[in-house]
Design a protein around this motif. Structure first.
Motif, PDB file in Angstrom:
ATOM      1  N   ASP A   1       0.807  -1.219   0.000  1.00 37.27           N
ATOM      2  CA  ASP A   1       0.000   0.000   0.000  1.00 37.27           C
ATOM      3  C   ASP A   1       0.839   1.267   0.000  1.00 37.27           C
ATOM      4  O   ASP A   1       0.310   2.368   0.110  1.00 37.27           O
ATOM      5  CB  ASP A   1      -0.955   0.021   1.188  1.00 37.27           C
ATOM      6  CG  ASP A   1      -0.231   0.074   2.535  1.00 37.27           C
ATOM      7  OD1 ASP A   1       1.019  -0.048   2.551  1.00 37.27           O
ATOM      8  OD2 ASP A   1      -0.905   0.229   3.569  1.00 37.27           O
ATOM      9  N   GLY A   2       2.161   1.107  -0.134  1.00 35.50           N
ATOM     10  CA  GLY A   2       3.030   2.274  -0.145  1.00 35.50           C
ATOM     11  C   GLY A   2       3.399   2.786   1.226  1.00 35.50           C
ATOM     12  O   GLY A   2       4.051   3.825   1.355  1.00 35.50           O
ATOM     13  N   ARG A  43      10.810  -0.466   2.086  1.00 37.13           N
ATOM     14  CA  ARG A  43      11.012  -1.667   1.293  1.00 37.13           C
ATOM     15  C   ARG A  43       9.948  -2.724   1.593  1.00 37.13           C
ATOM     16  O   ARG A  43       9.265  -2.672   2.622  1.00 37.13           O
ATOM     17  CB  ARG A  43      12.394  -2.269   1.569  1.00 37.13           C
ATOM     18  CG  ARG A  43      13.543  -1.352   1.256  1.00 37.13           C
ATOM     19  CD  ARG A  43      14.872  -2.059   1.495  1.00 37.13           C
ATOM     20  NE  ARG A  43      15.194  -2.972   0.388  1.00 37.13           N
ATOM     21  CZ  ARG A  43      16.236  -3.789   0.405  1.00 37.13           C
ATOM     22  NH1 ARG A  43      17.019  -3.867   1.476  1.00 37.13           N
ATOM     23  NH2 ARG A  43      16.500  -4.557  -0.638  1.00 37.13           N
ATOM     24  N   LYS A  44       9.863  -3.713   0.713  1.00 34.74           N
ATOM     25  CA  LYS A  44       8.952  -4.832   0.893  1.00 34.74           C
ATOM     26  C   LYS A  44       9.681  -6.074   1.391  1.00 34.74           C
ATOM     27  O   LYS A  44       9.107  -7.167   1.369  1.00 34.74           O
ATOM     28  CB  LYS A  44       8.227  -5.134  -0.418  1.00 34.74           C
ATOM     29  CG  LYS A  44       7.339  -3.987  -0.897  1.00 34.74           C
ATOM     30  CD  LYS A  44       6.650  -4.328  -2.203  1.00 34.74           C
ATOM     31  CE  LYS A  44       5.776  -3.169  -2.661  1.00 34.74           C
ATOM     32  NZ  LYS A  44       5.080  -3.473  -3.945  1.00 34.74           N
ATOM     33  N   ILE A  45      10.901  -5.908   1.845  1.00 34.73           N
ATOM     34  CA  ILE A  45      11.686  -7.058   2.281  1.00 34.73           C
ATOM     35  C   ILE A  45      12.488  -6.703   3.528  1.00 34.73           C
ATOM     36  O   ILE A  45      12.970  -5.575   3.684  1.00 34.73           O
ATOM     37  CB  ILE A  45      12.629  -7.535   1.144  1.00 34.73           C
ATOM     38  CG1 ILE A  45      13.303  -8.853   1.504  1.00 34.73           C
ATOM     39  CG2 ILE A  45      13.670  -6.460   0.800  1.00 34.73           C
ATOM     40  CD1 ILE A  45      13.996  -9.527   0.335  1.00 34.73           C
ATOM     41  N   TRP A  46      12.550  -7.662   4.439  1.00 39.49           N
ATOM     42  CA  TRP A  46      13.467  -7.655   5.589  1.00 39.49           C
ATOM     43  C   TRP A  46      13.825  -9.112   5.769  1.00 39.49           C
ATOM     44  O   TRP A  46      13.040  -9.886   6.289  1.00 39.49           O
ATOM     45  CB  TRP A  46      12.786  -7.076   6.823  1.00 39.49           C
ATOM     46  CG  TRP A  46      13.718  -6.868   7.983  1.00 39.49           C
ATOM     47  CD1 TRP A  46      14.398  -7.829   8.679  1.00 39.49           C
ATOM     48  CD2 TRP A  46      14.076  -5.616   8.570  1.00 39.49           C
ATOM     49  NE1 TRP A  46      15.165  -7.256   9.660  1.00 39.49           N
ATOM     50  CE2 TRP A  46      14.982  -5.893   9.620  1.00 39.49           C
ATOM     51  CE3 TRP A  46      13.731  -4.294   8.318  1.00 39.49           C
ATOM     52  CZ2 TRP A  46      15.518  -4.895  10.417  1.00 39.49           C
ATOM     53  CZ3 TRP A  46      14.268  -3.303   9.112  1.00 39.49           C
ATOM     54  CH2 TRP A  46      15.158  -3.593  10.152  1.00 39.49           C
ATOM     55  N   ALA A  72      -3.984   6.180   9.158  1.00 39.81           N
ATOM     56  CA  ALA A  72      -3.998   7.412   8.371  1.00 39.81           C
ATOM     57  C   ALA A  72      -3.069   7.357   7.164  1.00 39.81           C
ATOM     58  O   ALA A  72      -3.003   8.302   6.384  1.00 39.81           O
ATOM     59  CB  ALA A  72      -3.615   8.606   9.253  1.00 39.81           C
ATOM     60  N   LEU A  73      -2.339   6.241   7.012  1.00 39.85           N
ATOM     61  CA  LEU A  73      -1.421   6.040   5.894  1.00 39.85           C
ATOM     62  C   LEU A  73      -0.420   7.180   5.765  1.00 39.85           C
ATOM     63  O   LEU A  73      -0.099   7.625   4.670  1.00 39.85           O
ATOM     64  CB  LEU A  73      -2.197   5.871   4.582  1.00 39.85           C
ATOM     65  CG  LEU A  73      -3.112   4.649   4.491  1.00 39.85           C
ATOM     66  CD1 LEU A  73      -3.831   4.620   3.154  1.00 39.85           C
ATOM     67  CD2 LEU A  73      -2.328   3.356   4.706  1.00 39.85           C
ATOM     68  N   SER A  74       0.111   7.616   6.884  1.00 38.87           N
ATOM     69  CA  SER A  74       1.086   8.710   6.843  1.00 38.87           C
ATOM     70  C   SER A  74       2.501   8.248   7.184  1.00 38.87           C
ATOM     71  O   SER A  74       3.415   9.061   7.193  1.00 38.87           O
ATOM     72  CB  SER A  74       0.672   9.824   7.805  1.00 38.87           C
ATOM     73  OG  SER A  74       0.746   9.384   9.145  1.00 38.87           O
TER      74      SER A  74
END
Length: 397
Positions: free
Chosen positions: A284-285, A319-322, A312-314
């Motif tokens: 979702d960014g 990244r999408k990886i750990w 609130a998506l703030s």
């Protein structure tokens, strides 16, 4: 990697760390764990067992890792002081420390090949000793503390935190208030442009300044006293916020002074050497905080994996990886491939166990935290203001 599968009946130790990466060049991420008998085991992305090493009597809570030690494009697997190739064949075993079960890979002498770094020694990619400083073993982290683009090694060991140069010479040592101490997390906690070190002790989360002096401490609940932590600049203000999951809370502390930004009570764990992670898990960014739970102390605690995010998506994108406990931003690519020779993280980002891979985007802001009761449950739901931000469990998607 999509979908889910269970590692049940596969002799996986419940306390084991986990590493993820494409070790065989097939374009899919494999998973590396430690078995109850002390061997290293690898699964394909769909859960199919790939290989199991001989037994090395590794402690059940060892956290494995993946790195390309010889820069040939074929990654190796490591666990403690054990080094294996991508097929599970032994390359070597270091004779001294094992990083208190959490070793790391880094090219600390900048010769173009990574070393296996533990608390009191550095091994080459075949387990040969490059140096041994006769100090107590401990959990390492790597960053540039001198400002000369050269790496130093932070070690959390036996209630102390010490800084060593890249040959193991001790530069300073400090006691952890209350004792204990988990994996060191290195970042710019106060926005001064210098690296500081945070550790979770038996009684406090503690941050030490660049010179080893105490910056702040915040009370936590820990019995194991070796739990990890991570940092992330949620607001983009250049200040690293601390994320720590203790036995009954998930905390976010301000890196400046330890002020509580988030206290999430929907958690329970006997901890051991575990640590949360931060990643954009739902695309979702915005990043989310990921942590594990168990009912060892509290039968009413949740089980399994929890994910919480900002309603609130703030929160700042990330990244999408750990991919592993010994995580630095440059040790893994976004697609799970392992670089043959990663960019030195201490020159690119100068942090360790941090998710911040981009420059700050906003000026520093003070934050405040409050708690209120959810309309749908008797449980108290934390809400924490990050400027315009409030944190609640992320919705299921």
């Amino acid at each position: 990697m999509e979908g889910s599968w269970s590692g049940g009946a596969q002799d996986v130790c419940g306390h084991s760390g986990l590493a993820a990466g494409d070790i065989d060049g097939d374009g899919q991420v494999e998973l590396v764990v430690v078995t109850t008998g002390g061997a290293v085991k690898v699964f394909e992305h769909d859960g199919t067992p790939k290989w199991t090493s001989p037994t090395y009597m590794l402690h059940c809570s060892t956290s494995p890792g993946i790195a390309d030690f010889d820069g040939d494009g074929s990654p190796e697997v490591f666990a403690g002081s054990v080094l294996l190739d991508a097929d599970g064949n032994e390359r070597g075993v270091g004779p001294h420390g094992n990083g208190f079960r959490i070793s790391l890979a880094a090219d600390i002498d900048e010769d173009g090949q990574q070393e296996l770094v533990v608390g009191n020694a550095a091994y080459d990619g075949l387990g040969g000793v490059e140096w041994f400083n006769m100090e107590s073993d401990g959990i390492p982290g790597v960053a540039d503390f001198a400002g000369d683009s050269k790496p130093e090694i932070v070690v959390s060991a036996a209630g102390t935190v010490r800084l060593q140069d890249n040959q193991g010479v001790v530069l300073w040592s400090s006691m952890v208030p209350g004792g204990g101490g988990g994996a060191p997390t290195i970042a710019d906690y106060d926005g001064d442009g210098e690296p500081e070190t945070g550790v979770a002790g038996s009684e406090f989360y503690v941050v030490f300044d660049t010179d080893g002096s105490l910056m702040w401490q915040a009370p936590i609940s820990e019995t194991e006293s070796a739990t990890g932590s991570i940092v992330y600049d949620f607001e983009g203000d250049g200040i690293a916020d601390v994320i720590h999951a203790d036995e009954n809370r998930v905390w976010v502390f301000s890196g400046v002074d330890g002020a509580v930004k988030l206290e999430f009570a929907g958690h329970g764990s006997a901890t051991q050497l575990e640590s949360p992670a931060v990643a954009d898990v739902d695309g979702d960014g915005q990043v989310e905080i990921v942590f594990g739970n168990n009912q060892f102390y509290d039968p009413a605690a949740p089980k399994g994996i929890s994910v919480i995010g900002d309603e609130a998506l703030s929160w700042r994108p990330g990244r999408k990886i750990w991919n592993q406990f010994a995580y630095s931003i440059t040790n893994v690519a976004d697609d799970g491939t392992i670089p043959a020779m990663p960019v030195h993280n201490w020159t690119a980002h100068n942090n360790y166990r941090s998710g911040d891979d981009s420059r700050p985007t906003a000026p520093p802001r003070r934050t405040s935290c409050s708690r209120r009761r959810s309309a749908n449950t008797s449980a108290r739901t934390p809400r924490c203001s990050y400027g315009s931000t409030s944190a609640t469990p992320a919705p299921r998607r």
